[in-house]
Design a protein around this motif. Sequence first.
Motif, PDB file in Angstrom:
ATOM      1  N   ILE A 109      35.866  46.631  37.722  1.00 37.15           N
ATOM      2  CA  ILE A 109      35.787  46.437  39.043  1.00 37.15           C
ATOM      3  C   ILE A 109      36.375  47.790  39.712  1.00 37.15           C
ATOM      4  CG2 ILE A 109      36.667  45.260  40.978  1.00 37.15           C
ATOM      5  CD1 ILE A 109      36.470  42.531  39.394  1.00 37.15           C
ATOM      6  N   ILE A 110      37.315  48.347  39.345  1.00 38.95           N
ATOM      7  CA  ILE A 110      38.074  49.521  40.102  1.00 38.95           C
ATOM      8  C   ILE A 110      37.190  50.873  39.649  1.00 38.95           C
ATOM      9  CG2 ILE A 110      39.999  51.139  39.782  1.00 38.95           C
ATOM     10  CD1 ILE A 110      41.740  48.362  39.522  1.00 38.95           C
ATOM     11  N   ALA A 111      36.653  50.859  38.139  1.00 36.91           N
ATOM     12  CA  ALA A 111      36.014  51.825  37.771  1.00 36.91           C
ATOM     13  C   ALA A 111      34.462  52.080  38.615  1.00 36.91           C
ATOM     14  CB  ALA A 111      35.773  51.845  36.240  1.00 36.91           C
ATOM     15  N   ASN A 112      34.236  50.906  38.841  1.00 39.69           N
ATOM     16  CA  ASN A 112      32.686  50.855  39.629  1.00 39.69           C
ATOM     17  C   ASN A 112      32.964  51.021  41.050  1.00 39.69           C
ATOM     18  OD1 ASN A 112      31.300  50.778  37.233  1.00 39.69           O
ATOM     19  ND2 ASN A 112      31.574  48.591  36.873  1.00 39.69           N
ATOM     20  N   ILE A 129      42.707  42.391  32.339  1.00 40.44           N
ATOM     21  CA  ILE A 129      42.936  43.953  32.315  1.00 40.44           C
ATOM     22  C   ILE A 129      41.649  44.617  32.604  1.00 40.44           C
ATOM     23  CG2 ILE A 129      43.784  45.974  31.548  1.00 40.44           C
ATOM     24  CD1 ILE A 129      46.210  44.041  30.915  1.00 40.44           C
ATOM     25  N   VAL A 130      40.748  44.171  31.476  1.00 43.17           N
ATOM     26  CA  VAL A 130      39.273  44.730  31.235  1.00 43.17           C
ATOM     27  C   VAL A 130      38.550  44.576  32.640  1.00 43.17           C
ATOM     28  CG1 VAL A 130      37.339  44.881  29.919  1.00 43.17           C
ATOM     29  CG2 VAL A 130      39.515  45.092  28.700  1.00 43.17           C
ATOM     30  N   TRP A 131      38.440  43.519  32.865  1.00 43.03           N
ATOM     31  CA  TRP A 131      37.644  42.873  34.180  1.00 43.03           C
ATOM     32  C   TRP A 131      38.061  43.689  35.288  1.00 43.03           C
ATOM     33  CZ3 TRP A 131      37.842  37.134  33.133  1.00 43.03           C
ATOM     34  CH2 TRP A 131      37.151  36.821  32.125  1.00 43.03           C
ATOM     35  N   ILE A 132      39.402  43.721  35.599  1.00 42.08           N
ATOM     36  CA  ILE A 132      39.887  44.335  36.703  1.00 42.08           C
ATOM     37  C   ILE A 132      39.604  45.919  36.448  1.00 42.08           C
ATOM     38  CG2 ILE A 132      42.399  45.198  37.935  1.00 42.08           C
ATOM     39  CD1 ILE A 132      43.200  42.373  37.245  1.00 42.08           C
ATOM     40  N   ALA A 133      39.893  46.695  35.399  1.00 42.99           N
ATOM     41  CA  ALA A 133      39.273  47.971  35.172  1.00 42.99           C
ATOM     42  C   ALA A 133      37.953  48.421  35.596  1.00 42.99           C
ATOM     43  CB  ALA A 133      39.774  48.582  33.770  1.00 42.99           C
ATOM     44  N   ALA A 174      41.260  53.414  35.246  1.00 40.06           N
ATOM     45  CA  ALA A 174      40.364  52.109  34.906  1.00 40.06           C
ATOM     46  C   ALA A 174      39.247  52.545  34.567  1.00 40.06           C
ATOM     47  CB  ALA A 174      40.116  51.636  36.511  1.00 40.06           C
ATOM     48  N   ARG A 175      38.703  53.848  34.647  1.00 42.33           N
ATOM     49  CA  ARG A 175      37.438  54.135  34.019  1.00 42.33           C
ATOM     50  C   ARG A 175      37.838  54.537  32.595  1.00 42.33           C
ATOM     51  NH1 ARG A 175      35.943  58.406  37.589  1.00 42.33           N
ATOM     52  NH2 ARG A 175      34.898  56.806  38.871  1.00 42.33           N
ATOM     53  N   ALA A 176      38.960  55.046  32.094  1.00 46.95           N
ATOM     54  CA  ALA A 176      39.047  55.343  30.924  1.00 46.95           C
ATOM     55  C   ALA A 176      39.057  53.851  30.026  1.00 46.95           C
ATOM     56  CB  ALA A 176      40.545  56.099  30.647  1.00 46.95           C
TER      57      ALA A 176
END
Length: 56
Positions: free
Chosen positions: A53-56, A47-51, A9-11
């Motif tokens: 959220i998970i990355a933060n 996918i970007v929105w979910i990533a 997700a961070r990537a």
Amino acid sequence: MPGLIQRTARAIDDMWQSIWHGSSRAEKVVIAIVLLVTGLAIPVIPIVWIARIIAN
């Protein structure tokens, strides 16, 4: 497994930030048009929105 998901997700978030925030307005318009024309906007944006959220 959670670490792998968070690193992925961070990537994705880092990639999106470098592409989107490093682009001029014209480049953003071209990117948006390409995503819409190819039909990728439907799966890419959530996918970007979910990533993010998970990355933060």
